[in-house]
Write an enzyme that holds these catalytic residues in place. Sequence first.
Site, PDB file in Angstrom:
ATOM      1  CD  GLU A  43     -15.567  -4.235  -4.502  1.00 25.36           C
ATOM      2  OE1 GLU A  43     -15.997  -6.053  -4.143  1.00 25.36           O
ATOM      3  OE2 GLU A  43     -15.420  -3.537  -4.553  1.00 25.36           O
ATOM      4  CG  ASP A  95      -2.007   1.261   1.211  1.00 25.32           C
ATOM      5  OD1 ASP A  95      -3.386   0.551   0.999  1.00 25.32           O
ATOM      6  OD2 ASP A  95      -1.928   2.020   1.151  1.00 25.32           O
ATOM      7  N   GLY A  98     -25.025   5.262   1.213  1.00 26.87           N
ATOM      8  CA  GLY A  98     -23.883   6.085   1.479  1.00 26.87           C
ATOM      9  C   GLY A  98     -23.001   5.079   1.338  1.00 26.87           C
ATOM     10  CB  CYS A 133     -19.358   1.533  -3.273  1.00 19.46           C
ATOM     11  SG  CYS A 133     -18.032   0.737  -2.911  1.00 19.46           S
TER      12      CYS A 133
HETATM   13  C1  UGA Z   1     -22.432  -1.854  -2.616  1.00 18.44           C
HETATM   14  C2  UGA Z   1     -22.399  -3.382  -3.974  1.00 18.44           C
HETATM   15  O1  UGA Z   1     -23.679  -3.630  -2.992  1.00 18.44           O
HETATM   16  C3  UGA Z   1     -21.063  -4.534  -3.867  1.00 18.44           C
HETATM   17  O2  UGA Z   1     -22.156  -5.631  -4.572  1.00 18.44           O
HETATM   18  C4  UGA Z   1     -20.179  -3.373  -4.894  1.00 18.44           C
HETATM   19  O3  UGA Z   1     -18.951  -4.757  -4.167  1.00 18.44           O
HETATM   20  C5  UGA Z   1     -19.699  -2.386  -2.964  1.00 18.44           C
HETATM   21  O4  UGA Z   1     -20.245  -1.567  -3.345  1.00 18.44           O
HETATM   22  C6  UGA Z   1     -18.704  -2.188  -4.019  1.00 18.44           C
HETATM   23  O5  UGA Z   1     -18.671  -1.219  -5.124  1.00 18.44           O
HETATM   24  O6  UGA Z   1     -17.218  -1.842  -3.554  1.00 18.44           O
HETATM   25  P1  UGA Z   1     -22.257  -1.887  -0.464  1.00 18.44           P
HETATM   26  O7  UGA Z   1     -20.672  -0.123  -0.441  1.00 18.44           O
HETATM   27  O8  UGA Z   1     -20.007  -2.153   1.087  1.00 18.44           O
HETATM   28  O9  UGA Z   1     -21.170  -2.279  -1.392  1.00 18.44           O
HETATM   29  O10 UGA Z   1     -23.349  -1.357   0.357  1.00 18.44           O
HETATM   30  P2  UGA Z   1     -24.080  -1.778   0.263  1.00 18.44           P
HETATM   31  O11 UGA Z   1     -24.248  -2.932   0.798  1.00 18.44           O
HETATM   32  O12 UGA Z   1     -24.180  -1.984  -1.685  1.00 18.44           O
HETATM   33  O13 UGA Z   1     -25.189  -0.743   0.841  1.00 18.44           O
HETATM   34  C7  UGA Z   1     -25.087   0.468   0.211  1.00 18.44           C
HETATM   35  C8  UGA Z   1     -26.077   1.737   1.177  1.00 18.44           C
HETATM   36  O14 UGA Z   1     -27.154   1.874   1.057  1.00 18.44           O
HETATM   37  C9  UGA Z   1     -25.821   1.658   2.419  1.00 18.44           C
HETATM   38  O15 UGA Z   1     -25.971   2.940   3.221  1.00 18.44           O
HETATM   39  C10 UGA Z   1     -26.789   1.220   2.737  1.00 18.44           C
HETATM   40  O16 UGA Z   1     -27.586   1.245   4.615  1.00 18.44           O
HETATM   41  C11 UGA Z   1     -28.412   1.184   1.530  1.00 18.44           C
HETATM   42  N1  UGA Z   1     -29.321   0.593   1.617  1.00 18.44           N
HETATM   43  C12 UGA Z   1     -29.042  -0.383   1.212  1.00 18.44           C
HETATM   44  C13 UGA Z   1     -30.240   0.916   1.901  1.00 18.44           C
HETATM   45  O17 UGA Z   1     -30.649   2.468   2.165  1.00 18.44           O
HETATM   46  N2  UGA Z   1     -31.214   0.377   1.862  1.00 18.44           N
HETATM   47  C14 UGA Z   1     -31.596  -0.919   1.515  1.00 18.44           C
HETATM   48  O18 UGA Z   1     -32.476  -1.268   0.599  1.00 18.44           O
HETATM   49  C15 UGA Z   1     -30.167  -1.502   0.827  1.00 18.44           C
END
Ligand code: UGA
Length: 458
Positions: free
Chosen positions: A152, A30, A276, A279
């Site tokens: 990913e 890193d 949020g 990603c």
């Molecule tokens: C997201 C994608 O889900 C992954 O598949 C991807 O690999 C990743 O980005 C990336 O590009 O690295 P992540 O950022 O860990 O994953 O989070 P998510 O689970 O997607 O949640 C994102 C946001 O959406 C969170 O703030 C969550 O609280 C919100 N959310 C999710 C909602 O407000 N409502 C929902 O029904 C689901």
Amino acid sequence: MRISVIGTGYVGLVTGACLAEIGHQVMCTDSDASKIKTLESGGVPIYEPGLDKVIAKARKEGRLSFCANPADVVDAGDAIFICVGTPPLPNGDADLSAIDHVARMIASEATSPKLVIEKSTVPARTGHELKRALSVYARKPGVALRVVSNPEFLREGTAVEDFLHPDRVVVGVEDETAERQMRDIYRPVLERTFNCPMHSPECPKGPAAQWLVTTINSAELIKHASNSFLALKVSYANIVADLAEKLDADIGEVTRAMGMDPRIGPSFLNAGLGFGGFCLPKDLQAFVRLAERCGVDFSMLQAAEKINKQRIDRFVGKIREALWVVRGKPLAVLGLAFKPNTDDVRFAPAIDLINRLVEEGARVRAYDPQAMDKARSIMPGIEYAESAYDAAKGCEALIIATEWPEFRSLDWERIRARMARPLLLDGRNLLSPAEMRALGFEYRSFGRPDAVAEIQNA
Ligand code: UGA
């Protein structure tokens, strides 16, 4: 295989550790030397369930090492995963300078053939630029540097499981040799020939992963299209929630029924404070910019982004309405991370919300099971509590900003007894309005006007 991983953020560290777990010989580096120091001394700079165990085991068995010298790391791997950050530029484009830097480094250090795997999220056609950079800066012409896109799909909070039990592995390649090498890397995952270190109920043994070979451009597009679609789904649910409020419907009932349709599916329909993290918001913006550059009107994504930004305004409006005057009032906020099971506070709705409440003159005391240290470093001006109960002490309202499952099972009677006023504002629709009312709370959430109506009638 001998594998190197460049970048030890959430993606790189999980990728490196899991590749070692499934049997490869992995070295990670890193540009932040302090991270490498922490890792070398047995520490783990991020919280990700199960990751510490996987790292410790792989290090003990001699398959995982960390090194601050990039030349050594390039030399150590026949395959090199690029997992560096692609943060948003002020105009929304992804900043690809770290990828460019790594490309130069690989090209100038490589003395033997390398498979260069782009894992960072990048706009389509980055792989072609990467290929060009690798050939322009190659120290030893004639050394084969093959480029692969391997997007990913790890979610923070379940990243180790997601790596070891993916639903799909996408590889964008230009030739069969690269495809074969990628298959060799993922073979233990595809054929499940490793002992899963999680061995827990959170470690599902569902259907085997799909193996999908595409072009490099398609693989890059798949990633942006997937994340943006998830963002669209969340914003869609949020707008339906606003409508449900106006129509005396219940968003929980609506999305539950919608999700029963396999064409829609139940996930990513939870209404609340919106999406949020590092990603979804940035990938959505970068995808809009990519479409603009291609002359394609993708304004539906801009609408999703706008809806998401308005979630904080709407919630602050609800808080104001319930409290009448916000200035000077002590408020408890439960949850700082952008989602549960992570300590990541980047682009967390909870942080935006707290900043807004502080601007309005509220005195905020916050609690999060994992994200307090990271929140403290970006938001030193508020109070941090030892526990949810401590946060609730003397508060005029308690606000849920992140849907940590453990908040659901708090002793809510004990919480209520500690509050100056039993006002509960649930920004994630985590709790049941009926149960909270029965416990004596005034309870407000998103898209569930029945709760508000009953409070008004009480
Ligand atoms: C997201 C994608 O889900 C992954 O598949 C991807 O690999 C990743 O980005 C990336 O590009 O690295 P992540 O950022 O860990 O994953 O989070 P998510 O689970 O997607 O949640 C994102 C946001 O959406 C969170 O703030 C969550 O609280 C919100 N959310 C999710 C909602 O407000 N409502 C929902 O029904 C689901």
